[in-house]
Scaffold this motif. Structure first.
Motif, PDB file in Angstrom:
ATOM      1  N   ASN A 296     -32.746 -31.978-101.550  1.00  0.00           N
ATOM      2  CA  ASN A 296     -31.733 -30.997-101.964  1.00  0.00           C
ATOM      3  C   ASN A 296     -32.387 -29.768-102.007  1.00  0.00           C
ATOM      4  OD1 ASN A 296     -32.591 -30.605-104.638  1.00  0.00           O
ATOM      5  ND2 ASN A 296     -31.141 -31.901-105.431  1.00  0.00           N
ATOM      6  N   THR A 297     -31.330 -28.487-102.166  1.00  0.00           N
ATOM      7  CA  THR A 297     -31.977 -27.355-102.052  1.00  0.00           C
ATOM      8  C   THR A 297     -32.432 -26.947-103.190  1.00  0.00           C
ATOM      9  OG1 THR A 297     -29.672 -26.518-102.739  1.00  0.00           O
ATOM     10  CG2 THR A 297     -30.044 -26.533-100.386  1.00  0.00           C
ATOM     11  N   ARG A 298     -32.725 -27.808-104.346  1.00  0.00           N
ATOM     12  CA  ARG A 298     -33.350 -27.345-105.465  1.00  0.00           C
ATOM     13  C   ARG A 298     -34.747 -27.840-105.285  1.00  0.00           C
ATOM     14  NH1 ARG A 298     -28.984 -29.089-108.000  1.00  0.00           N
ATOM     15  NH2 ARG A 298     -30.016 -31.112-108.682  1.00  0.00           N
ATOM     16  N   SER A 299     -35.047 -28.886-104.538  1.00  0.00           N
ATOM     17  CA  SER A 299     -36.346 -29.454-104.386  1.00  0.00           C
ATOM     18  C   SER A 299     -36.846 -28.896-102.915  1.00  0.00           C
ATOM     19  CB  SER A 299     -36.407 -30.981-104.118  1.00  0.00           C
ATOM     20  OG  SER A 299     -35.258 -31.394-103.142  1.00  0.00           O
ATOM     21  N   PHE A 300     -36.007 -28.530-101.965  1.00  0.00           N
ATOM     22  CA  PHE A 300     -36.459 -27.905-100.697  1.00  0.00           C
ATOM     23  C   PHE A 300     -35.896 -26.402-100.799  1.00  0.00           C
ATOM     24  CE2 PHE A 300     -37.165 -32.477 -99.770  1.00  0.00           C
ATOM     25  CZ  PHE A 300     -38.392 -32.275 -99.040  1.00  0.00           C
ATOM     26  N   VAL A 301     -37.018 -25.549-101.349  1.00  0.00           N
ATOM     27  CA  VAL A 301     -36.272 -24.461-101.888  1.00  0.00           C
ATOM     28  C   VAL A 301     -36.302 -23.347-100.733  1.00  0.00           C
ATOM     29  CG1 VAL A 301     -36.869 -24.845-103.983  1.00  0.00           C
ATOM     30  CG2 VAL A 301     -38.682 -23.525-102.592  1.00  0.00           C
ATOM     31  N   ALA A 302     -35.297 -22.178-100.916  1.00  0.00           N
ATOM     32  CA  ALA A 302     -35.417 -21.114 -99.863  1.00  0.00           C
ATOM     33  C   ALA A 302     -36.559 -20.109-100.447  1.00  0.00           C
ATOM     34  CB  ALA A 302     -33.964 -20.424-100.094  1.00  0.00           C
ATOM     35  N   GLY A 303     -37.052 -19.237 -99.799  1.00  0.00           N
ATOM     36  CA  GLY A 303     -38.141 -18.543-100.139  1.00  0.00           C
ATOM     37  C   GLY A 303     -39.318 -19.267-100.517  1.00  0.00           C
ATOM     38  N   GLU A 304     -40.100 -18.725-101.580  1.00  0.00           N
ATOM     39  CA  GLU A 304     -41.434 -19.647-101.788  1.00  0.00           C
ATOM     40  C   GLU A 304     -41.088 -20.564-103.125  1.00  0.00           C
ATOM     41  OE1 GLU A 304     -45.622 -17.986-101.230  1.00  0.00           O
ATOM     42  OE2 GLU A 304     -44.462 -16.067-101.555  1.00  0.00           O
ATOM     43  N   VAL A 305     -41.835 -21.532-103.358  1.00  0.00           N
ATOM     44  CA  VAL A 305     -41.574 -22.076-104.550  1.00  0.00           C
ATOM     45  C   VAL A 305     -42.024 -21.253-105.922  1.00  0.00           C
ATOM     46  CG1 VAL A 305     -42.274 -24.503-103.543  1.00  0.00           C
ATOM     47  CG2 VAL A 305     -44.262 -22.947-104.480  1.00  0.00           C
ATOM     48  N   ASP A 306     -41.604 -21.718-106.991  1.00  0.00           N
ATOM     49  CA  ASP A 306     -41.851 -20.848-108.014  1.00  0.00           C
ATOM     50  C   ASP A 306     -43.098 -20.415-108.653  1.00  0.00           C
ATOM     51  OD1 ASP A 306     -38.850 -20.860-108.114  1.00  0.00           O
ATOM     52  OD2 ASP A 306     -38.781 -22.098-110.166  1.00  0.00           O
ATOM     53  N   VAL A 307     -43.860 -21.554-108.232  1.00  0.00           N
ATOM     54  CA  VAL A 307     -45.426 -21.420-108.316  1.00  0.00           C
ATOM     55  C   VAL A 307     -46.125 -22.234-107.246  1.00  0.00           C
ATOM     56  CG1 VAL A 307     -47.578 -22.075-109.738  1.00  0.00           C
ATOM     57  CG2 VAL A 307     -45.561 -21.672-110.847  1.00  0.00           C
ATOM     58  N   VAL A 308     -47.089 -21.489-106.564  1.00  0.00           N
ATOM     59  CA  VAL A 308     -47.464 -22.303-105.622  1.00  0.00           C
ATOM     60  C   VAL A 308     -48.857 -22.976-106.168  1.00  0.00           C
ATOM     61  CG1 VAL A 308     -49.053 -21.762-103.300  1.00  0.00           C
ATOM     62  CG2 VAL A 308     -46.987 -20.404-103.778  1.00  0.00           C
ATOM     63  N   ALA A 309     -48.710 -24.161-106.328  1.00  0.00           N
ATOM     64  CA  ALA A 309     -49.406 -25.043-106.824  1.00  0.00           C
ATOM     65  C   ALA A 309     -50.192 -25.621-105.394  1.00  0.00           C
ATOM     66  CB  ALA A 309     -49.180 -26.249-107.639  1.00  0.00           C
ATOM     67  N   GLY A 310     -49.767 -26.235-104.835  1.00  0.00           N
ATOM     68  CA  GLY A 310     -50.487 -26.848-103.371  1.00  0.00           C
ATOM     69  C   GLY A 310     -50.209 -25.713-102.370  1.00  0.00           C
ATOM     70  N   ILE A 311     -51.303 -25.451-101.855  1.00  0.00           N
ATOM     71  CA  ILE A 311     -51.258 -24.397-100.592  1.00  0.00           C
ATOM     72  C   ILE A 311     -50.424 -25.048 -99.390  1.00  0.00           C
ATOM     73  CG2 ILE A 311     -52.982 -22.946-101.525  1.00  0.00           C
ATOM     74  CD1 ILE A 311     -54.606 -24.301 -99.298  1.00  0.00           C
ATOM     75  N   GLY A 312     -49.790 -23.944 -98.679  1.00  0.00           N
ATOM     76  CA  GLY A 312     -49.168 -24.415 -97.355  1.00  0.00           C
ATOM     77  C   GLY A 312     -49.539 -23.483 -96.138  1.00  0.00           C
ATOM     78  N   TYR A 313     -48.985 -23.667 -95.166  1.00  0.00           N
ATOM     79  CA  TYR A 313     -49.091 -22.842 -93.939  1.00  0.00           C
ATOM     80  C   TYR A 313     -48.350 -21.538 -94.225  1.00  0.00           C
ATOM     81  CZ  TYR A 313     -50.813 -27.196 -92.161  1.00  0.00           C
ATOM     82  OH  TYR A 313     -51.576 -28.538 -91.890  1.00  0.00           O
ATOM     83  N   ASN A 314     -48.974 -20.868 -94.982  1.00  0.00           N
ATOM     84  CA  ASN A 314     -48.131 -19.478 -95.264  1.00  0.00           C
ATOM     85  C   ASN A 314     -49.028 -18.382 -94.736  1.00  0.00           C
ATOM     86  OD1 ASN A 314     -46.969 -17.040 -96.335  1.00  0.00           O
ATOM     87  ND2 ASN A 314     -46.840 -17.755 -98.271  1.00  0.00           N
ATOM     88  N   PRO A 315     -48.849 -17.548 -93.597  1.00  0.00           N
ATOM     89  CA  PRO A 315     -49.861 -16.745 -92.830  1.00  0.00           C
ATOM     90  C   PRO A 315     -50.200 -15.636 -93.980  1.00  0.00           C
ATOM     91  CG  PRO A 315     -47.664 -16.824 -91.602  1.00  0.00           C
ATOM     92  CD  PRO A 315     -47.634 -17.924 -92.698  1.00  0.00           C
ATOM     93  N   ALA A 316     -49.107 -15.313 -94.706  1.00  0.00           N
ATOM     94  CA  ALA A 316     -49.189 -13.891 -95.470  1.00  0.00           C
ATOM     95  C   ALA A 316     -50.426 -14.095 -96.687  1.00  0.00           C
ATOM     96  CB  ALA A 316     -47.935 -13.826 -96.293  1.00  0.00           C
ATOM     97  N   ARG A 317     -50.412 -15.497 -96.936  1.00  0.00           N
ATOM     98  CA  ARG A 317     -51.591 -15.914 -97.993  1.00  0.00           C
ATOM     99  C   ARG A 317     -52.843 -16.159 -97.530  1.00  0.00           C
ATOM    100  NH1 ARG A 317     -49.845 -17.602-103.259  1.00  0.00           N
ATOM    101  NH2 ARG A 317     -47.645 -16.956-103.572  1.00  0.00           N
TER     102      ARG A 317
END
Lengths: 264, 293
Positions: free
Chosen positions: A148-169
């Motif tokens: 649901n939209t609470r698990s697959f969130v808009a924007g970024e997750v509240d805390v980036v614990a696992g990293i992903g393909y976020n070019p800005a980072r």
């Protein structure tokens, strides 16, 4: 192969999640939580017999341990894996874990730390655990039981614990160990095969539409070119799940009301 | 002849307000709980604790001892969330340095080696760096030019660990199937206080048979307390398992009232023997089975 006409959503997801390890050899397969653990067992007993697995403590076992009360079953220990060695192994990259994040965003970044404001969170969860190191080091897949939209969130997750393909980072490029593979949910199977590692739907569970998956996702999803229906578990897979891996039917507790796998 | 025997209160007497204390074990395994309960009863305050967190974190948070927690997780395993840690964290009642659990290990190793940092990929690109702006990056001086996290040392004023047997000189035996990070934590600490299931003669440690179960050399150890069942309610495999029933009672709380009741029943007791009696006696603990995962 014959297909059982009746199977549960949990059984469908176990078979789908097992595919994460198809084609893998002597790598440590870690399933965090009941369903991913059963999926590892199914992969080992069918198409990836060389995978290594632990007893969820500090030993490696040569065959999956049935979940729940063991009734005399003795684990087949083959080696030792204390945490010190776990770190050595995982930092070398020879592991593929399936984990259960509380939040996932469009980059595949994951959160199990806190929900809400970091300083004064609405909900404190476990802490980042090994997510930062795991995701920077070895392949990771995910199982998210409530799509649901609470698990697959808009924007970024509240805390980036696992990293992903976020070019800005990662202005200088992604760490070489970053390798996000598969996401299995109660609605669909997704992967990171879209352009620039975009999340795409690979298959829809029987009776689920793409529109429904999109409505329950906080970011735009792509459709895999060959998007199909998640295959039903085979008779052989169902037999292994029901009789060998999970004889006490603990999988019935994974999803609320233990729904049928085919919701058409 | 060296004799490092202490009683529990003397250990507390060697600690002071504001210290950074490492607590050994992992979640619900081999935590030095007899020493932790003594910390709870003490007048010590403003402690920073470094831990692979289990119930000791919630207990120290509930009793107001914690200024800061350095951690990767706090878990009761079968009861995944510690209610007292959650309550404190959600009330912003303690500072946190939240790290990947591998970074905790790496930071302890950095301290143990006396290095200013050790490089690692762990943490790169994650909010661990955003939330801990004191942790810097370092670029490889070699041709790859890769950017790494420069993990700073996690220096400890003291470490508390629990072992199966020790002699009075500080030689220890840890028989558990996983030694966790007690060795590196002890090397990162200025003082190490050990609680042991039993204190025996050096000969009785049977080192030829137990070679692989020795965590470190005796010079690291400052003091030893004999505390049979001193890890309870966490487990000290192979001697005794985790007390699930007790942890359930603990984890069922979370309110100040529930903590006060728990504390009165299990912490504010005359001595360790009174605690063992309060939780059901040594027969009960000895019979606790290993958990099944």
């Amino acid at each position: 192969m014959t297909t059982e006409s009746e199977y549960t959503l949990a059984e469908l997801c176990i078979a789908a999640a097992a595919e994460a390890w198809r084609g893998e050899g002597e790598t440590l397969a870690t399933g965090i939580g009941l369903l991913p653990r059963l999926a590892v067992g199914l992969a080992v007993l069918t198409f990836s017999p060389d995978l290594m697995m632990s007893d969820s403590e500090n030993m490696l076992v040569s065959e999956p341990i049935p979940v729940g009360p063991r009734k005399g079953y003795k684990p087949k220990f083959e080696n030792w894996l204390p945490y010190d060695r776990v770190f050595s192994l995982l930092w070398s990259g020879n592991r593929h874990a399936m984990v259960g994040p509380v939040q996932v965003d469009r980059f595949g970044q994951t959160n199990i730390s806190v929900i809400g404001d970091y300083k004064k969170p609405k909900a404190a969860l476990l802490g980042v655990r090994g997510f930062p190191g795991n995701t920077a080091s070895h392949p990771n897949s995910m199982f998210v039981p409530t799509h649901n939209t609470r698990s697959f969130v808009a924007g970024e997750v509240d805390v980036v614990a696992g990293i992903g393909y976020n070019p800005a980072r990662f202005p200088k490029g992604y760490p070489k160990g970053l390798d996000l593979r598969m996401i299995v949910t109660d609605l669909a199977v997704m992967d990171f095969g879209g352009a620039n590692h975009g999340i795409q739907v690979r298959s829809l569970h029987p009776g689920v539409t793409f529109e429904k998956v999109q409505e329950n996702t906080g970011f735009p999803l792509l459709k895999a070119a060959n998007m199909g229906t998640t295959p039903a578990p085979t008779a052989e897979q169902l037999k292994l799940i029901r009789e060998r891996l999970d004889p006490h039917n603990l999988r019935a507790t994974v999803f609320k009301d233990n729904p049928a796998g085919d919701r058409r | 002849m060296l004799n490092k025997r202490l009683d529990i209160d003397s250990v507390i007497g060697r600690l002071s307000d504001g210290m950074t204390i490492g607590i050994g074990g992992w979640a619900t395994r081999r935590k030095p709980m007899a020493l932790v309960r003594a910390l709870v009863r003490s007048s010590l305050k403003d402690l920073t604790v470094v831990s692979y967190g289990g119930p000791e974190v919630g207990m120290l948070a509930a009793s107001g001892k914690l200024k800061k927690l350095v951690f990767g997780f706090v878990s009761l395993d079968h009861f995944p969330l510690d209610p007292y840690f959650r309550a404190a964290r959600q009330a912003a009642a303690l500072e946190v340095m939240e790290l990947d659990e591998g970074m905790v290990y790496w930071g302890l190793r950095t301290a143990a080696m006396g290095m200013p940092f050790l490089p690692t990929r762990v943490g790169i690109g994650s909010d661990v760096l955003k939330n801990n702006p004191d942790i810097k990056l370092v670029t490889s001086p070699y041709a790859d030019g890769e950017e790494f996290v420069a993990m700073p040392p996690l220096k400890l004023d003291a470490a508390l660990i629990h072992v199966h047997a020790a002699d009075q000189r500080g030689n220890c035996i840890v028989k558990s199937p996983d030694p966790f990070f007690d060795e590196i934590m002890s090397r990162a600490a200025k003082q190490v206080f050990v609680s042991a299931e039993k204190i025996v003669s050096t000969e009785e440690l049977n080192i030829p048979e137990n070679t692989r179960f020795t965590p470190f050399e005796r010079s690291l150890v400052t003091g030893i307390v004999e505390a049979p069942f001193g890890a309870h309610p966490t487990g000290s495999s192979p001697d005794y398992g985790i007390d699930m029933g007790h942890l359930k009672e603990y984890a069922g709380g979370g309110t100040p009232e529930a903590w006060a009741a728990y504390r009165q029943k299990y912490v504010d007791l005359k001595d360790h023997a009174a605690y063992i009696a309060a939780v059901g006696g040594k027969e009960h603990i000895s019979a606790l089975p290993a958990p099944i995962y």
